[in-house]
Design a protein around this motif. Structure first.
Motif, PDB file in Angstrom:
ATOM      1  N   ASN A  31       0.854  -1.180   0.000  1.00 19.27           N
ATOM      2  CA  ASN A  31       0.000   0.000   0.000  1.00 19.27           C
ATOM      3  C   ASN A  31       0.889   1.229   0.000  1.00 19.27           C
ATOM      4  N   ASN A 216     -15.776  -3.939   4.815  1.00 20.37           N
ATOM      5  CA  ASN A 216     -15.832  -3.922   6.280  1.00 20.37           C
ATOM      6  C   ASN A 216     -17.277  -3.941   6.763  1.00 20.37           C
ATOM      7  N   TYR A 275      -9.967   6.333  10.129  1.00 22.29           N
ATOM      8  CA  TYR A 275      -9.155   6.575   8.940  1.00 22.29           C
ATOM      9  C   TYR A 275      -7.691   6.632   9.381  1.00 22.29           C
ATOM     10  N   TRP A 333     -11.385  -5.362   2.213  1.00 22.08           N
ATOM     11  CA  TRP A 333     -11.301  -5.216   3.663  1.00 22.08           C
ATOM     12  C   TRP A 333     -10.153  -4.332   4.103  1.00 22.08           C
ATOM     13  N   GLY A 334     -10.488  -3.275   4.863  1.00 21.52           N
ATOM     14  CA  GLY A 334      -9.481  -2.446   5.497  1.00 21.52           C
ATOM     15  C   GLY A 334      -8.984  -3.136   6.748  1.00 21.52           C
ATOM     16  N   ASP A 337      -8.932  -1.489  10.442  1.00 24.50           N
ATOM     17  CA  ASP A 337     -10.200  -1.083  11.044  1.00 24.50           C
ATOM     18  C   ASP A 337     -10.199  -1.394  12.538  1.00 24.50           C
ATOM     19  N   LEU A 360      -6.611  -4.587   2.338  1.00 31.68           N
ATOM     20  CA  LEU A 360      -6.142  -3.225   2.114  1.00 31.68           C
ATOM     21  C   LEU A 360      -5.604  -2.641   3.411  1.00 31.68           C
ATOM     22  N   GLN A 361      -4.541  -1.872   3.308  1.00 26.22           N
ATOM     23  CA  GLN A 361      -4.006  -1.192   4.478  1.00 26.22           C
ATOM     24  C   GLN A 361      -4.797   0.100   4.686  1.00 26.22           C
ATOM     25  N   ALA A 362      -5.995  -0.056   5.244  1.00 23.32           N
ATOM     26  CA  ALA A 362      -6.913   1.062   5.454  1.00 23.32           C
ATOM     27  C   ALA A 362      -7.794   0.747   6.650  1.00 23.32           C
ATOM     28  N   PRO A 366     -12.535   1.977   3.578  1.00 25.66           N
ATOM     29  CA  PRO A 366     -11.469   1.957   2.568  1.00 25.66           C
ATOM     30  C   PRO A 366     -11.847   2.639   1.265  1.00 25.66           C
ATOM     31  N   GLU A 369     -10.875   6.182   2.011  1.00 26.35           N
ATOM     32  CA  GLU A 369      -9.489   6.373   2.462  1.00 26.35           C
ATOM     33  C   GLU A 369      -8.482   6.023   1.378  1.00 26.35           C
TER      34      GLU A 369
END
Length: 394
Positions: A31, A216, A275, A333-334, A337, A360-362, A366, A369
């Motif tokens: 990411n 999410n 976030y 998927w973040g 979270d 995802l790195q969120a 996401p 973000e």
């Protein structure tokens, strides 16, 4: 034959390749907001299958952090059009205080946005949000699809109806929206509460849905221990004294919570918590959450929603929904979270084989973000699903 999507080290690039192997490819993923790579597993199923329409009830949301995380169902700030430069070079949906389009559903006013031409995609926001939360997704997706973003009843620019809210209300709203406005089988995309709504709609009314993507998602898994607990009969003291007193305390506490939740500083604080990269926590986003709280009915709707989610038992679980679901499922998927971790996505993937998972790195949202990554993954999954061949298969 399955399509295997690879998201390489450059997040702006993604490609599909045909594979006859059922195994998922594992490739390094980085990411742009993190220097730590992690494996990404992502396989897209090609054909959806359908079953008959049934009915679900109630709703499960993660209770941890829910009360403090609610931006309310929308005091109005003194702003007209929020005009800020788009981040990451992405086109952004213009903010309109008056809203975009309105549809009357069961004598209630429902707000929605529509852009583009082609096969339909319907975007469903999460708790306390609105169609404007898809600001960076609508313009990009609309270059390929006809994109709708709907405000659920009680949220955003839709009416703050004084009713008893549960999952079946929003399921029926989305199903009727597909039938009356979209008028075609669509892909549903939902975040948090919107993800759960998309899942329930697809499971109960499959004739309207060709695929589901969730980010999410809300919803709880079945708890065997709770199922085995016997129902205790309510006593007269509970009914006459304890319950009314409890309801009074709840109303006092939630009235204060609503007042606090709609303060700009509070909204900003909560958003920064979910976030991890708070670049997109800006005036546009905060205004889109706070403005609907100016509705005279917003406080009562807030009270009804919170008491339903936090204090009322729910009968529908993700297990029940996934047992009925029959179309392809994409999980975006973040993993950062603080409310809904990646283990939930892994469990859904395990329970429902006709699914694909993108880590995802969120945080919890996401799509707002890291919208570039979400748009890329959505398009790579949805375009083959909406191809003429796939449509004929449906």
């Amino acid at each position: 034959m399955a399509y295997v999507c690879t998201l390489p080290l450059s997040p702006a690039r993604a490609s599909f390749s045909a594979s006859s192997s059922p195994a998922r490819r594992v490739i390094p993923y980085l990411n742009p907001c993190s220097a730590i790579g992690r494996p990404l597993k992502y396989t897209v199923a090609k054909r959806p299958y359908f079953s008959g329409c049934s009915h679900g009830e109630d709703l499960n949301l993660p209770r941890r952090g829910l009360l403090k995380g609610i931006g309310a169902t929308g005091v109005s700030m003194c702003a007209s059009v929020i005009s800020e430069p788009s981040v990451q070079g992405l086109e952004k949906l213009p903010f309109k205080p008056e809203g975009y389009n309105f549809w009357t559903w069961r004598n209630h006013k429902i707000h929605y946005v529509v852009q583009g031409e082609g096969r339909p995609i319907v975007l469903i926001h999460g708790f306390g949000a609105s169609a404007f939360h898809w600001r960076y997704n609508i313009p990009k997706l609309a270059k390929t699809f006809k994109v709708y973003a709907i405000d659920l009843l009680g949220f955003g620019w839709s009416e703050k109806a004084i009713i008893d809210y549960n999952a079946s209300v929003w399921r029926d709203q989305v199903a009727d929206f597909l039938n009356e406005i979209v008028k075609d089988q669509a892909i549903l995309v939902g975040n948090s509460l919107g993800g759960l709504t998309a899942l329930i709609t697809a499971a109960d009314c499959p004739e309207f849905v060709s695929g589901v993507a969730i980010l999410n998602s809300a919803g709880q898994f079945r708890n065997p221990e709770e199922q085995s607990k016997s129902v205790v009969e309510e006593t007269a003291i509970q009914r006459i004294i304890i319950n009314p007193l409890k309801n009074l305390v709840q109303r006092v506490v939630l009235t204060f919570a609503f007042w606090q939740a709609k303060q700009p500083s509070r909204v900003q604080s909560v958003l920064r918590n979910v976030y991890p990269d708070s670049t997109n926590v800006d005036d546009y986003l905060i205004e889109s959450i706070i403005r609907p709280t100016g509705d005279p009915n917003a406080g009562e709707v807030y009270y009804r929603l919170i008491t339903q989610f936090m204090f009322s038992p729910s009968n529908v679980t993700l297990n029940d929904i996934l047992e009925k679901l029959s179309c392809p499922l994409l999980l975006l998927w973040g993993d950062l979270d603080p409310w809904v971790g990646p283990s939930k996505a892994e469990k859904i993937k395990e329970m429902y084989p006709n699914s694909s998972l993108v880590h995802l790195q969120a945080g919890h949202c996401p799509h707002d973000e890291v919208p570039d990554l979400v748009n890329e993954a959505l398009l790579n999954w949805a375009v083959p699903l909406s191809s003429p061949i796939s449509s004929k298969a449906i």
